[in-house]
Design a protein around this motif. Structure first.
Motif, PDB file in Angstrom:
ATOM      1  N   LEU A  74       0.809  -1.214   0.000  1.00 49.91           N
ATOM      2  CA  LEU A  74       0.000   0.000   0.000  1.00 49.91           C
ATOM      3  C   LEU A  74       0.842   1.263   0.000  1.00 49.91           C
ATOM      4  O   LEU A  74       0.511   2.236  -0.663  1.00 49.91           O
ATOM      5  N   LYS A  75       1.958   1.255   0.781  1.00 48.63           N
ATOM      6  CA  LYS A  75       2.803   2.443   0.869  1.00 48.63           C
ATOM      7  C   LYS A  75       3.694   2.544  -0.374  1.00 48.63           C
ATOM      8  O   LYS A  75       4.343   1.580  -0.749  1.00 48.63           O
ATOM      9  N   PRO A  76       3.737   3.691  -1.033  1.00 52.67           N
ATOM     10  CA  PRO A  76       4.623   3.837  -2.193  1.00 52.67           C
ATOM     11  C   PRO A  76       6.082   3.771  -1.778  1.00 52.67           C
ATOM     12  O   PRO A  76       6.500   4.378  -0.799  1.00 52.67           O
ATOM     13  N   SER A  77       6.882   3.025  -2.492  1.00 55.28           N
ATOM     14  CA  SER A  77       8.301   2.851  -2.180  1.00 55.28           C
ATOM     15  C   SER A  77       9.076   4.126  -2.507  1.00 55.28           C
ATOM     16  O   SER A  77       8.743   4.866  -3.448  1.00 55.28           O
ATOM     17  N   LEU A  78      10.121   4.374  -1.715  1.00 57.48           N
ATOM     18  CA  LEU A  78      10.984   5.514  -1.989  1.00 57.48           C
ATOM     19  C   LEU A  78      11.697   5.382  -3.319  1.00 57.48           C
ATOM     20  O   LEU A  78      12.147   6.371  -3.896  1.00 57.48           O
ATOM     21  N   PHE A  79      11.820   4.143  -3.797  1.00 53.21           N
ATOM     22  CA  PHE A  79      12.573   3.886  -5.016  1.00 53.21           C
ATOM     23  C   PHE A  79      11.671   3.489  -6.186  1.00 53.21           C
ATOM     24  O   PHE A  79      12.148   2.993  -7.198  1.00 53.21           O
ATOM     25  N   SER A  80      10.366   3.704  -6.037  1.00 58.72           N
ATOM     26  CA  SER A  80       9.444   3.385  -7.120  1.00 58.72           C
ATOM     27  C   SER A  80       9.484   4.480  -8.175  1.00 58.72           C
ATOM     28  O   SER A  80       9.953   5.599  -7.942  1.00 58.72           O
ATOM     29  N   LEU A  81       8.980   4.167  -9.345  1.00 62.39           N
ATOM     30  CA  LEU A  81       8.950   5.144 -10.430  1.00 62.39           C
ATOM     31  C   LEU A  81       8.081   6.343 -10.078  1.00 62.39           C
ATOM     32  O   LEU A  81       8.342   7.465 -10.523  1.00 62.39           O
ATOM     33  N   GLU A  82       7.037   6.104  -9.248  1.00 62.77           N
ATOM     34  CA  GLU A  82       6.143   7.196  -8.874  1.00 62.77           C
ATOM     35  C   GLU A  82       6.844   8.248  -8.018  1.00 62.77           C
ATOM     36  O   GLU A  82       6.423   9.409  -7.969  1.00 62.77           O
ATOM     37  N   SER A  83       7.907   7.841  -7.309  1.00 62.06           N
ATOM     38  CA  SER A  83       8.587   8.776  -6.417  1.00 62.06           C
ATOM     39  C   SER A  83       9.671   9.588  -7.119  1.00 62.06           C
ATOM     40  O   SER A  83      10.251  10.496  -6.515  1.00 62.06           O
ATOM     41  N   LEU A  84       9.952   9.276  -8.365  1.00 61.85           N
ATOM     42  CA  LEU A  84      10.999   9.996  -9.096  1.00 61.85           C
ATOM     43  C   LEU A  84      10.505  11.363  -9.551  1.00 61.85           C
ATOM     44  O   LEU A  84       9.332  11.540  -9.879  1.00 61.85           O
ATOM     45  N   TRP A  85      11.408  12.312  -9.562  1.00 57.57           N
ATOM     46  CA  TRP A  85      11.070  13.624 -10.104  1.00 57.57           C
ATOM     47  C   TRP A  85      10.933  13.534 -11.616  1.00 57.57           C
ATOM     48  O   TRP A  85      11.615  12.744 -12.268  1.00 57.57           O
ATOM     49  N   PRO A  86      10.071  14.333 -12.176  1.00 54.94           N
ATOM     50  CA  PRO A  86       9.942  14.311 -13.641  1.00 54.94           C
ATOM     51  C   PRO A  86      11.223  14.801 -14.306  1.00 54.94           C
ATOM     52  O   PRO A  86      11.944  15.638 -13.773  1.00 54.94           O
ATOM     53  N   THR A  87      11.503  14.264 -15.469  1.00 52.84           N
ATOM     54  CA  THR A  87      12.697  14.645 -16.210  1.00 52.84           C
ATOM     55  C   THR A  87      12.624  16.100 -16.646  1.00 52.84           C
ATOM     56  O   THR A  87      11.593  16.554 -17.149  1.00 52.84           O
ATOM     57  N   GLU A  88      13.706  16.816 -16.430  1.00 47.73           N
ATOM     58  CA  GLU A  88      13.765  18.222 -16.812  1.00 47.73           C
ATOM     59  C   GLU A  88      14.806  18.420 -17.902  1.00 47.73           C
ATOM     60  O   GLU A  88      15.732  17.609 -18.045  1.00 47.73           O
ATOM     61  N   PRO A  89      14.693  19.489 -18.677  1.00 47.86           N
ATOM     62  CA  PRO A  89      15.682  19.763 -19.727  1.00 47.86           C
ATOM     63  C   PRO A  89      17.080  19.942 -19.138  1.00 47.86           C
ATOM     64  O   PRO A  89      17.234  20.410 -18.010  1.00 47.86           O
ATOM     65  N   LEU A  90      18.094  19.559 -19.894  1.00 46.87           N
ATOM     66  CA  LEU A  90      19.477  19.712 -19.457  1.00 46.87           C
ATOM     67  C   LEU A  90      19.825  21.185 -19.317  1.00 46.87           C
ATOM     68  O   LEU A  90      19.623  21.967 -20.243  1.00 46.87           O
ATOM     69  N   GLU A  91      20.326  21.564 -18.149  1.00 50.98           N
ATOM     70  CA  GLU A  91      20.728  22.940 -17.898  1.00 50.98           C
ATOM     71  C   GLU A  91      22.208  23.095 -18.255  1.00 50.98           C
ATOM     72  O   GLU A  91      23.071  22.411 -17.698  1.00 50.98           O
ATOM     73  N   VAL A  92      22.511  23.964 -19.188  1.00 52.34           N
ATOM     74  CA  VAL A  92      23.886  24.161 -19.636  1.00 52.34           C
ATOM     75  C   VAL A  92      24.515  25.431 -19.067  1.00 52.34           C
ATOM     76  O   VAL A  92      25.724  25.618 -19.189  1.00 52.34           O
ATOM     77  N   ASP A  93      23.713  26.277 -18.439  1.00 51.91           N
ATOM     78  CA  ASP A  93      24.240  27.490 -17.832  1.00 51.91           C
ATOM     79  C   ASP A  93      24.918  27.121 -16.512  1.00 51.91           C
ATOM     80  O   ASP A  93      24.264  26.684 -15.564  1.00 51.91           O
ATOM     81  N   GLN A  94      26.241  27.293 -16.443  1.00 55.14           N
ATOM     82  CA  GLN A  94      26.992  26.867 -15.267  1.00 55.14           C
ATOM     83  C   GLN A  94      26.576  27.618 -14.016  1.00 55.14           C
ATOM     84  O   GLN A  94      26.545  27.052 -12.915  1.00 55.14           O
ATOM     85  N   LYS A  95      26.226  28.887 -14.126  1.00 52.62           N
ATOM     86  CA  LYS A  95      25.803  29.647 -12.955  1.00 52.62           C
ATOM     87  C   LYS A  95      24.517  29.092 -12.362  1.00 52.62           C
ATOM     88  O   LYS A  95      24.358  29.012 -11.141  1.00 52.62           O
ATOM     89  N   LYS A  96      23.584  28.703 -13.233  1.00 52.26           N
ATOM     90  CA  LYS A  96      22.343  28.112 -12.744  1.00 52.26           C
ATOM     91  C   LYS A  96      22.593  26.725 -12.166  1.00 52.26           C
ATOM     92  O   LYS A  96      21.957  26.322 -11.192  1.00 52.26           O
ATOM     93  N   ARG A  97      23.533  25.992 -12.772  1.00 46.20           N
ATOM     94  CA  ARG A  97      23.854  24.655 -12.271  1.00 46.20           C
ATOM     95  C   ARG A  97      24.476  24.719 -10.877  1.00 46.20           C
ATOM     96  O   ARG A  97      24.331  23.802 -10.078  1.00 46.20           O
ATOM     97  N   ASN A  98      25.172  25.803 -10.581  1.00 44.83           N
ATOM     98  CA  ASN A  98      25.862  25.926  -9.297  1.00 44.83           C
ATOM     99  C   ASN A  98      24.955  26.368  -8.152  1.00 44.83           C
ATOM    100  O   ASN A  98      25.381  26.352  -6.994  1.00 44.83           O
ATOM    101  N   LYS A  99      23.727  26.757  -8.461  1.00 47.13           N
ATOM    102  CA  LYS A  99      22.841  27.262  -7.418  1.00 47.13           C
ATOM    103  C   LYS A  99      22.544  26.220  -6.348  1.00 47.13           C
ATOM    104  O   LYS A  99      22.422  26.544  -5.163  1.00 47.13           O
TER     105      LYS A  99
END
Length: 318
Positions: A74-99
Motif C-alpha cells: 500500500l505504501k509507495p516505495s521511496l525507489f518506485s517510479l512514482e517517487s521519481l522527479w519528472p525529467t527536466e531539460p538539461l541545464e547548460v548554464d553553469q551559474k544556474k547549475r551551481n545554485k
C-alpha cells in the motif's frame, strides 16, 4: 505407677490425647485448605498472565503483519517510479547549475526544527538525506568543501569540467597511498585530439605489486560524457594520476591553502611538467592544444576532505 502418684486418672489422659488429635487434624485440614487456595490462586494468576502474553503476541503479530502488508503493497516505495522527479531539460548554464550544489553556509540559513543533520555530502550522505527527506523529515546537509558530491563531484575551471573519481579506483588498488592529480584543458574535440573515452592504466614493471607505487593513469572525462559536447563545445579535458609519498610535501603541511609560497608552486609544477610530457607520449596531439593546467597534491585532499595525510580523492588544488 508414676502416673497415679501425680493424681491424674486414666480417663483424663485419654480425653487429653483425643483433643490433641482433633486439633492436629484441624490444623492439617486448615493447612491443606490454605495450600489449595494458594495453589488455585497462583494457577489462576499464571493463567491470566499466559492469556495476556498470548493476547500481546497475537496483537503484535497482527500489527506486524498489517504493517508489513501496508509497507509492501500500500505504501509507495521511496525507489518506485512514482517517487521519481519528472525529467527536466538539461541545464547548460553553469551559474544556474551551481545554485544547488554551491550554496554557501551561514547561520541565518539554518532552518528550525531539524530532524537530522548529515555531515558530508558524498554519495552516502546525499542518499541518506534524500531518503529521509522523502519520508517527510527536515534534513540539513553540511559540507566543508564549496560543492557537494564528495569523491564523485565535478569542478569547473576556465570553462573546463573535471571529475575526481579516478583516484577512487587508485585507492582500491593501493589503499592509503597518496597521489598527485594533473588537470588539463584543451581547445579541441576528442576526434581532433585523437583521445579515447577509456581510462588508461600504465605500469612501469611487469610485477604488479612492485609497480603499484609507480602506476600512471590517464583519463579524459569530456570524452566519456555525452553531454560535454553540449555544455562545453569544442573543448576537452584530461586528468593524469600518479602515486606519491606524502612525506614529499610534508614541509608545507602547516602553510595556508593557496598561500603556500613560490617554492611549493615550483615544486608541484615539476610534477605537472613530468606528467604532461609523459601523457603526450601516448597522446601526442594534445601537446600544442593545452590552454589550462593545474595540479593537486596530497595537501589539497587533506585540506578539502580532512583526509589524514591525503589518501583519498583530491577535490581541488590549493
Amino acid at each position: 505407677m508414676g502416673l497415679r502418684s501425680r493424681g491424674l486418672p486414666t480417663t483424663a489422659l485419654e480425653l487429653d490425647q483425643e483433643k490433641r488429635t482433633k486439633l492436629l487434624k484441624k490444623a492439617l485440614g486448615g493447612f491443606c485448605c490454605v495450600s489449595l487456595v494458594c495453589y488455585v490462586g497462583l494457577w489462576i494468576r499464571s493463567l491470566t498472565l499466559i492469556m495476556k502474553l498470548l493476547r500481546f503476541l497475537v496483537s503484535g503479530s497482527l500489527a506486524c503483519a498489517g504493517g508489513t502488508h501496508w509497507y509492501l503493497f500500500l505504501k509507495p516505495s521511496l525507489f518506485s517510479l512514482e517517487s521519481l522527479w519528472p525529467t527536466e531539460p538539461l541545464e547548460v548554464d553553469q551559474k544556474k547549475r551551481n545554485k544547488v550544489p554551491k550554496k554557501g553556509f551561514s547561520r541565518e540559513k539554518i532552518p528550525e526544527n531539524l530532524d537530522a543533520i548529515v555531515i558530508g555530502s558524498g554519495l552516502g550522505g546525499l542518499t541518506t538525506a534524500a531518503c529521509m527527506a522523502k519520508k517527510g523529515k527536515r534534513v540539513l546537509v553540511l559540507e566543508q568543501h564549496d560543492t557537494t558530491g564528495g569523491c564523485c563531484h565535478t569542478f569547473t575551471e576556465k570553462g573546463f569540467e573535471f571529475d575526481v573519481d579516478i583516484q577512487t579506483h587508485a585507492q582500491m588498488m593501493k589503499p592509503g597511498k597518496a597521489c598527485v592529480l594533473l588537470f588539463c584543458g584543451f581547445d579541441g574535440t576528442a576526434k581532433e585530439l585523437d583521445i579515447t573515452p577509456t581510462t588508461l592504466w600504465l605500469f612501469k614493471e611487469n610485477d604488479i605489486d612492485k609497480s603499484m607505487d609507480k602506476l600512471f593513469a590517464i583519463t579524459f572525462p569530456s570524452a566519456k560524457d555525452p553531454a560535454s559536447k553540449i555544455r562545453h563545445p569544442g573543448k576537452s579535458c584530461m586528468t593524469v594520476l600518479t602515486m606519491v609519498n606524502y612525506e614529499w610535501f610534508e614541509e608545507w603541511k602547516d602553510s595556508t591553502v593557496r598561500k603556500r609560497g613560490d617554492d611549493y608552486t615550483e615544486y608541484k609544477n615539476r610534477f605537472a611538467d613530468h606528467l604532461f610530457n609523459w601523457a603526450c607520449e601516448h597522446f601526442p596531439k594534445i601537446k600544442d592544444k593545452v590552454v589550462y593546467q593545474e595540479i593537486a597534491t596530497p595537501l589539497s585532499n587533506e585540506h578539502y576532505l580532512r583526509a589524514f595525510r591525503g589518501p583519498r580523492t583530491l577535490a581541488s588544488t590549493p
